[in-house]
Design an enzyme around this catalytic site. Structure first.
Site, PDB file in Angstrom:
ATOM      1  N   LEU A  45       0.818  -1.210   0.000  1.00 45.27           N
ATOM      2  CA  LEU A  45       0.000   0.000   0.000  1.00 45.27           C
ATOM      3  C   LEU A  45       0.846   1.253   0.000  1.00 45.27           C
ATOM      4  CD1 LEU A  45      -3.023  -1.066   2.132  1.00 45.27           C
ATOM      5  CD2 LEU A  45      -3.015  -0.219  -0.208  1.00 45.27           C
ATOM      6  N   ALA A  46       1.955   1.234   0.746  1.00 41.38           N
ATOM      7  CA  ALA A  46       2.800   2.431   0.785  1.00 41.38           C
ATOM      8  C   ALA A  46       3.468   2.664  -0.568  1.00 41.38           C
ATOM      9  CB  ALA A  46       3.856   2.282   1.890  1.00 41.38           C
ATOM     10  N   SER A 286      -8.536 -11.494  12.559  1.00 40.75           N
ATOM     11  CA  SER A 286      -8.544 -10.035  12.659  1.00 40.75           C
ATOM     12  C   SER A 286      -9.009  -9.507  14.016  1.00 40.75           C
ATOM     13  CB  SER A 286      -9.465  -9.478  11.578  1.00 40.75           C
ATOM     14  OG  SER A 286      -9.702  -8.120  11.834  1.00 40.75           O
ATOM     15  N   ARG A 339      -3.321  -3.977  21.574  1.00 43.79           N
ATOM     16  CA  ARG A 339      -2.802  -5.323  21.354  1.00 43.79           C
ATOM     17  C   ARG A 339      -1.769  -5.760  22.379  1.00 43.79           C
ATOM     18  NH1 ARG A 339      -2.339  -4.741  14.776  1.00 43.79           N
ATOM     19  NH2 ARG A 339      -4.585  -4.805  14.486  1.00 43.79           N
ATOM     20  N   HIS A 421       3.486 -10.053  14.663  1.00 45.28           N
ATOM     21  CA  HIS A 421       2.553  -9.560  13.642  1.00 45.28           C
ATOM     22  C   HIS A 421       3.074  -8.343  12.886  1.00 45.28           C
ATOM     23  CE1 HIS A 421      -1.215  -8.516  11.783  1.00 45.28           C
ATOM     24  NE2 HIS A 421      -1.218  -7.334  12.365  1.00 45.28           N
ATOM     25  N   GLU A 445       5.469   0.408   6.517  1.00 43.63           N
ATOM     26  CA  GLU A 445       5.920  -0.356   7.686  1.00 43.63           C
ATOM     27  C   GLU A 445       7.442  -0.344   7.827  1.00 43.63           C
ATOM     28  OE1 GLU A 445       3.995  -4.187   8.203  1.00 43.63           O
ATOM     29  OE2 GLU A 445       5.427  -4.770   9.758  1.00 43.63           O
ATOM     30  N   ARG A 455       1.525  -0.335  17.956  1.00 43.40           N
ATOM     31  CA  ARG A 455       0.615   0.221  16.955  1.00 43.40           C
ATOM     32  C   ARG A 455      -0.821  -0.164  17.275  1.00 43.40           C
ATOM     33  NH1 ARG A 455      -1.965  -1.738  12.502  1.00 43.40           N
ATOM     34  NH2 ARG A 455      -0.803  -3.687  12.321  1.00 43.40           N
ATOM     35  N   LEU A 461      -2.467   0.556   7.741  1.00 46.55           N
ATOM     36  CA  LEU A 461      -2.940   0.918   6.402  1.00 46.55           C
ATOM     37  C   LEU A 461      -3.055   2.428   6.306  1.00 46.55           C
ATOM     38  CD1 LEU A 461      -5.709  -1.807   5.841  1.00 46.55           C
ATOM     39  CD2 LEU A 461      -3.277  -1.918   5.327  1.00 46.55           C
TER      40      LEU A 461
HETATM   41  C1  LIG Z   1      -2.527 -10.829   8.505  1.00 45.62           C
HETATM   42  C2  LIG Z   1      -2.381  -9.338   8.614  1.00 45.62           C
HETATM   43  C3  LIG Z   1      -3.494  -8.541   8.745  1.00 45.62           C
HETATM   44  C4  LIG Z   1      -3.369  -7.157   8.869  1.00 45.62           C
HETATM   45  N1  LIG Z   1      -4.493  -6.396   8.987  1.00 45.62           N
HETATM   46  C5  LIG Z   1      -4.371  -5.053   9.074  1.00 45.62           C
HETATM   47  C6  LIG Z   1      -5.522  -4.229   9.166  1.00 45.62           C
HETATM   48  O1  LIG Z   1      -6.649  -4.698   9.171  1.00 45.62           O
HETATM   49  N2  LIG Z   1      -5.342  -2.891   9.251  1.00 45.62           N
HETATM   50  C7  LIG Z   1      -4.113  -2.316   9.249  1.00 45.62           C
HETATM   51  O2  LIG Z   1      -4.013  -1.093   9.323  1.00 45.62           O
HETATM   52  N3  LIG Z   1      -3.005  -3.089   9.129  1.00 45.62           N
HETATM   53  C8  LIG Z   1      -3.095  -4.426   9.045  1.00 45.62           C
HETATM   54  N4  LIG Z   1      -1.967  -5.197   8.934  1.00 45.62           N
HETATM   55  C9  LIG Z   1      -0.666  -4.545   8.760  1.00 45.62           C
HETATM   56  C10 LIG Z   1      -0.527  -4.043   7.327  1.00 45.62           C
HETATM   57  O3  LIG Z   1      -1.085  -4.970   6.447  1.00 45.62           O
HETATM   58  C11 LIG Z   1       0.924  -3.813   6.932  1.00 45.62           C
HETATM   59  O4  LIG Z   1       1.604  -3.130   7.926  1.00 45.62           O
HETATM   60  C12 LIG Z   1       0.975  -2.991   5.651  1.00 45.62           C
HETATM   61  O5  LIG Z   1       0.179  -3.566   4.655  1.00 45.62           O
HETATM   62  C13 LIG Z   1       2.403  -2.840   5.164  1.00 45.62           C
HETATM   63  O6  LIG Z   1       2.368  -2.178   3.923  1.00 45.62           O
HETATM   64  P1  LIG Z   1       3.709  -1.749   3.206  1.00 45.62           P
HETATM   65  O7  LIG Z   1       3.324  -1.149   1.904  1.00 45.62           O
HETATM   66  O8  LIG Z   1       4.531  -0.925   4.120  1.00 45.62           O
HETATM   67  O9  LIG Z   1       4.522  -3.115   2.986  1.00 45.62           O
HETATM   68  P2  LIG Z   1       4.103  -4.483   2.252  1.00 45.62           P
HETATM   69  O10 LIG Z   1       2.677  -4.594   1.959  1.00 45.62           O
HETATM   70  O11 LIG Z   1       4.769  -5.549   3.060  1.00 45.62           O
HETATM   71  O12 LIG Z   1       4.816  -4.379   0.875  1.00 45.62           O
HETATM   72  C14 LIG Z   1       6.194  -4.502   0.727  1.00 45.62           C
HETATM   73  C15 LIG Z   1       6.528  -4.372  -0.732  1.00 45.62           C
HETATM   74  O13 LIG Z   1       7.935  -4.331  -0.864  1.00 45.62           O
HETATM   75  C16 LIG Z   1       8.370  -5.270  -1.820  1.00 45.62           C
HETATM   76  N5  LIG Z   1       9.698  -5.680  -1.432  1.00 45.62           N
HETATM   77  C17 LIG Z   1      10.131  -6.136  -0.228  1.00 45.62           C
HETATM   78  N6  LIG Z   1      11.455  -6.298  -0.261  1.00 45.62           N
HETATM   79  C18 LIG Z   1      11.869  -5.951  -1.497  1.00 45.62           C
HETATM   80  C19 LIG Z   1      13.120  -5.879  -2.142  1.00 45.62           C
HETATM   81  N7  LIG Z   1      14.252  -6.189  -1.505  1.00 45.62           N
HETATM   82  N8  LIG Z   1      13.156  -5.494  -3.434  1.00 45.62           N
HETATM   83  C20 LIG Z   1      12.031  -5.153  -4.104  1.00 45.62           C
HETATM   84  N9  LIG Z   1      10.818  -5.154  -3.526  1.00 45.62           N
HETATM   85  C21 LIG Z   1      10.753  -5.554  -2.244  1.00 45.62           C
HETATM   86  C22 LIG Z   1       7.342  -6.361  -1.821  1.00 45.62           C
HETATM   87  O14 LIG Z   1       7.359  -7.011  -3.064  1.00 45.62           O
HETATM   88  C23 LIG Z   1       6.073  -5.549  -1.593  1.00 45.62           C
HETATM   89  O15 LIG Z   1       5.637  -5.041  -2.839  1.00 45.62           O
HETATM   90  C24 LIG Z   1      -2.083  -6.575   8.840  1.00 45.62           C
HETATM   91  C25 LIG Z   1      -0.962  -7.377   8.714  1.00 45.62           C
HETATM   92  C26 LIG Z   1      -1.105  -8.754   8.622  1.00 45.62           C
HETATM   93  C27 LIG Z   1       0.121  -9.589   8.544  1.00 45.62           C
END
Ligand SMILES: Cc1cc2nc3c(=O)[nH]c(=O)nc-3n(C[C@H](O)[C@H](O)[C@H](O)COP(=O)(O)OP(=O)(O)OC[C@H]3O[C@@H](n4cnc5c(N)ncnc54)[C@H](O)[C@@H]3O)c2cc1C
Length: 659
Positions: A45-46, A286, A339, A421, A445, A455, A461
C-alpha cells in the site's frame, strides 16, 4: 558528544505544523517537464500509492517488487480495516482524538508531530479510496460503516468485509496502472533490491536482481524510496506473508541509514495458536473480531486442566465459570484494549495454567453472546470470511451451536494466542520521511515513524497510505527541488560497479559454503531463539543469552549452510539465504535495542520493569527518546544515537485502560 539528529520538525504548535509545512512546499509543477527520476522499491500500500502519486505529479518513477504482480504484495493480507477521524458515528471522534489515541496507544514513544499529521490526513485517505472505487462496507442508508478497534472508544475503522487490505491495494493498483499506461511509472515485477548505491553521500540508485533470470541490474535516479515492509519474519513464525523480508532495509542500514526502535515489535493477541513444529506460517484472526467476540479462560483451574486433557470442551463451561479477564481487568475498554495489553494478559493467564488447548497456550474468543443477541446472519455479514478461514484451518466453525445450558445457546469458540505480527521499529526518518542518508526515503511499515512502542489496530494501512498518497509526494520535493540542477548519475560510475560486485560476491559466498543445513532449518532455529529470548517477555539475562545464541547460529549459517543450484536463473533458496543473512543482523539489532532500553513500554516488555499488576512500567526520565542505531560492521556492536522526544500538545502519562 552524542550525535544530534535533525528531525526537521517545523516550529509551532503541533496542530498548525502540517498546514504551515504544506504552504511552504516548493512544488514541482508536473507540466514543467523536469526529468526527475525516483525509484520506489515496493508495491504494497505504501509503495503503490507513492509510485502512483509521484507518477501523477510528473516524476519518472521506477517501481519494483518481488512478487509477480503489485497486487500480491503483503498488504493484501490486511483484514480488519483502516482508521480515519470522520466521526460518521457522531460519537465524539476528531482529528485530535485520533492523534491522542495513537500517541497513547504507542505508549508515548511516537514522535508527536508525525502522528498529528497522520491523523490530519486520515480523512483524505478515505475520500481518495472511495473515489477509486474501494468497496467499503456501508450502512443501509448508504453512509460508510465503521467498527471499533483496540485502544479507541469510538468507531472509526472503515472496512471492506475482512479484506480491507486487498480492496485498498486494488484501488492503489488501479492508480498505479494508470500511470504505467501513461508512461510515468515503469514497473519491474519479480525484481529484488539487493543494495542501495551511494554517490557523494547521496542515494543515487540501487542494485536489483531479476529474480527470474538471476541477472543483477543497475538503476539510477535522483532519489530512492524504500517501501519494503516490516521485519516480523525474523521470528520465522509470524502472521506476515512468507516473502516478507528486511533485506532492503538492512542493506540501507549497512550503508549508513539509522535503524530506529528495532525492539518495538508487535505481538498480536488474536492468532491461531501454533499447532506443531512443521508450521512455517501463523494465521491472524482479525482484531475486528474483538468487536463482537469475548475473550475468556475458565475461572477454575480444574476446568482448564480438563480442556488441556481434551476431556472437556469450552461450550460445556457455563457462563458463571468463565473468566472474561479483559473485561474484568480493563472495564473501560474491555476486549478492545490495545494489542500489547491484550497479548500480555493472555500470556499471564496461560502462564498461570489457564490455557485452553493441549499445549496450554491458547484462550477462547467466543461469539455466543453476540450471535444470541444479533443473530448469525449479522455476524456472518461482518466476519463471514474470517469464520470460513478459521474453519478451513482448524475444522471448527465458530458459528455452530454446540450446547444449550439453562436455555442459553453456546457456540463453538475460536482458540487464539498471541503471535508476531507487525514491527513498529524501522528505518529512521525525519519529518520529511528522509532517512539519515540524503536522497533515501522510507515509507510504510519499513520506517519507524508513527506508532511508538505499540501500533493500534487499523493504523498501519492508514500510515502506509498517508505516507504514499499525502506525505511523501510533498516532502520529497524539498529534496528534489535542489536536484533539478543535478543530472541523473550514470550507472557506469564506479560506485555502481562496486556495489554490484559485492552483491555478486555475496551470492558466490553463500552458494560455496556447501554445508549440510537448509535455509529453513536455520531460520526456524533463529525464530525459536527470538521468540524465547527476545519475544513477549524479555529480561537482561535472556537477551544476553539470545545474543550469544544468535552469534553461534550465525556462525553455523556462515559455515554449514547448503544452497542448491546456481545464481543463474530462478533460485528461491538463494534468495531466502540472502534474506536469512539479513534476519540475523535484524535479530541482533532487536536484542541490542531491547537490552539497552531498561524499561517496559508498549510491545517491548522487560520483565524486570513492571508494575505490581503486571503492566508495562516506563521510565520517561531516562528513555524518552527514539533509539537510533548506526551500523558498525558485522560482529560489532552498533552505536546508539538518541533522538529526544518532545511533546507539546499531549501530556505524557501512564496509560490507563481501566477507567
Ligand atoms: C494478517 C495481517 C493482517 C493485517 N491487517 C491489518 C488491518 O486490518 N489494518 C491495518 O491497518 N493493518 C493491518 N496489517 C498490517 C498491514 O497490512 C501492513 O503493515 C501494511 O500492509 C504494510 O504495507 P507496506 O506497503 O509498508 O509493505 P508491504 O505490503 O509488506 O509491501 C512490501 C513491498 O515491498 C516489496 N519488497 C520487499 N522487499 C523488497 C526488495 N528487496 N526489493 C524489491 N521489492 C521488495 C514487496 O514485493 C512488496 O511489494 C495486517 C498485517 C497482517 C500480517
Amino acid at each position: 558528544m552524542a550525535k544530534v539528529i535533525d528531525s526537521k520538525i517545523p516550529a509551532g504548535p503541533v496542530p498548525e505544523k502540517w498546514k504551515e509545512y504544506k504552504a511552504h512546499q516548493r512544488l514541482v509543477n508536473p507540466k514543467n517537464k523536469l526529468k526527475l527520476d525516483v525509484i520506489v522499491v515496493g508495491t504494497g500500500l505504501a509503495g503503490a500509492s507513492a509510485a502512483a502519486s509521484l507518477g501523477e505529479m510528473g516524476f519518472n518513477v521506477i517501481n519494483l517488487c518481488i512478487q509477480d504482480s503489485p497486487r500480491r504484495a503483503h498488504s493484501i493480507a490486511a483484514q480488519g480495516g483502516i482508521n480515519a477521524a470522520k466521526c460518521y458515528q457522531n460519537d465524539g471522534d476528531s482529528v485530535y482524538r485520533l492523534f491522542y489515541d495513537t500517541v497513547k496507544g504507542g505508549d508515548y514513544r511516537a514522535r508527536e508531530a508525525n502522528v498529528y499529521r497522520l491523523a490530519e490526513v486520515s480523512n483524505n485517505i478515505i475520500d481518495q479510496c472511495v473515489a477509486q472505487g474501494v468497496p467499503f462496507a456501508r450502512e443501509y442508508g448508504g453512509m460508510l460503516a465503521n467498527r471499533s478497534f483496540g485502544g479507541a472508544q469510538v468507531s472509526r475503522t472503515f472496512y471492506a468485509k475482512g479484506q480491507t487490505g486487498q480492496q485498498l491495494l486494488l484501488g492503489a493498483y488501479s492508480s498505479l496502472s494508470c500511470q504505467v499506461n501513461a508512461g510515468k511509472v515503469k514497473l519491474y515485477t519479480r525484481y529484488e533490491m539487493e543494495d542501495v548505491v551511494i554517490v557523494d553521500g547521496r542515494a543515487r540508485g540501487i542494485i536489483a536482481k531479476n529474480l527470474v533470470t538471476g541477472k543483477l541490474e543497475r538503476f539510477s535516479a535522483n532519489a530512492v524510496v524504500i517501501a519494503t515492509g516490516g521485519y516480523g519474519n525474523t521470528y520465522f513464525l509470524s502472521t506476515n506473508a512468507m516473502g516478507c523480508n528486511c533485506t532492503a532495509a538492512v542493506q540501507c542500514y549497512r550503508k549508513g541509514a539509522y535503524f530506529a526502535n528495532p525492539s518495538y515489535v508487535q505481538i498480536h493477541p488474536t492468532c491461531i495458536p501454533v499447532h506443531g513444529d512443521k508450521q512455517s506460517k501463523l494465521t491472524l484472526m482479525s482484531e475486528s473480531l474483538r468487536n463482537d467476540g469475548r475473550i475468556w479462560v475458565p475461572k477454575k483451574i480444574e476446568d482448564a486442566k480438563a480442556l488441556q486433557a481434551g476431556t472437556k470442551q469450552g461450550w460445556e463451561i457455563p457462563e458463571e465459570d468463565r473468566d472474561y479477564y479483559l473485561e474484568r481487568r480493563y472495564p473501560a475498554f474491555g476486549n478492545l484494549v490495545p494489542r500489547d495489553v491484550a497479548s500480555r494478559a493472555a500470556k499471564e493467564r496461560c502462564d498461570k495454567g489457564f490455557g485452553v488447548n493441549n499445549t496450554g497456550l491458547a484462550v477462547f474468543l467466543d461469539f455466543s453472546e453476540s450471535i444470541n443477541r444479533l443473530g448469525i446472519d449479522i455476524i456472518m455479514q461482518r466476519y463471514g470470511n474470517l469464520f470460513e478461514m478459521y474453519e478451513e484451518i482448524t475444522d471448527v466453525f465458530p458459528g455452530d451451536v454446540a450446547n444449550e445450558i439453562n436455555g442459553v445457546k453456546y457456540y463453538k469458540p475460536m482458540m487464539i494466542y498471541p503471535a508476531i505480527h507487525y514491527t513498529m521499529g524501522g528505518i529512521w526518518v525525519d519529518y520529511e520521511l528522509q532517512t539519515s542518508i540524503p536522497g533515501l526515503f522510507a515509507i510504510g511499515e519499513c520506517n519507524f515513524s508513527d506508532h511508538g512502542a505499540n501500533r493500534l489496530g487499523a493504523s498501519a494501512l492508514m500510515q502506509g497510505l498517508a505516507d504514499g498518497y499525502f506525505v511523501l509526494p510533498y516532502t520529497i520535493q524539498n529534496y528534489l527541488a535542489d536536484q533539478a540542477v543535478w543530472p541523473k548519475v550514470s550507472t557506469d560510475l564506479p560506485e555502481f560497479a562496486e556495489a554490484e560486485k559485492k552483491v555478486d560476491a555475496e551470492q558466490d559466498r553463500l552458494l560455496n559454503i556447501k554445508g549440510k543445513r537448509s535455509v529453513d532449518s536455520i531460520h526456524k532455529e533463529l525464530g525459536h531463539i527470538m521468540w524465547e529470548y527476545v519475544g513477549m517477555g524479555r529480561t537482561a539475562e535472556g537477551l544476553k543469552t539470545g545474543l550469544k545464541k544468535m552469534h553461534e547460529l550465525e556462525k553455523e549459517f556462515d559455515t554449514n549452510l547448503f544452497v542448491p543450484g546456481t545464481k543463474e536463473g530462478l533460485n528461491i533458496e538463494l534468495d531466502k539465504a540472502i534474506h536469512l543473512r539479513d534476519f540475523f543482523t535484524m535479530g541482533q539489532l532487536v536484542a541490542f535495542d531491547a537490552l539497552s532500553r531498561n524499561e517496559s513500554c508498549g510491545g517491548h516488555f522487560r520483565e524486570e520493569y513492571q508494575t505490581e499488576e503486571g503492566e508495562a512500567k516506563r521510565d520517561d526520565e531516562n528513555y524518552f527518546y527514539v533509539g537510533c542505531w548506526e551500523y558498525k560492521g558485522k560482529g560489532n556492536e552498533p552505536e546508539l544515537i538518541k533522538e529526544p522526544l518532545e511533546y507539546e500538545a499531549i501530556k505524557v502519562q501512564t496509560r490507563n485502560y481501566k477507567n
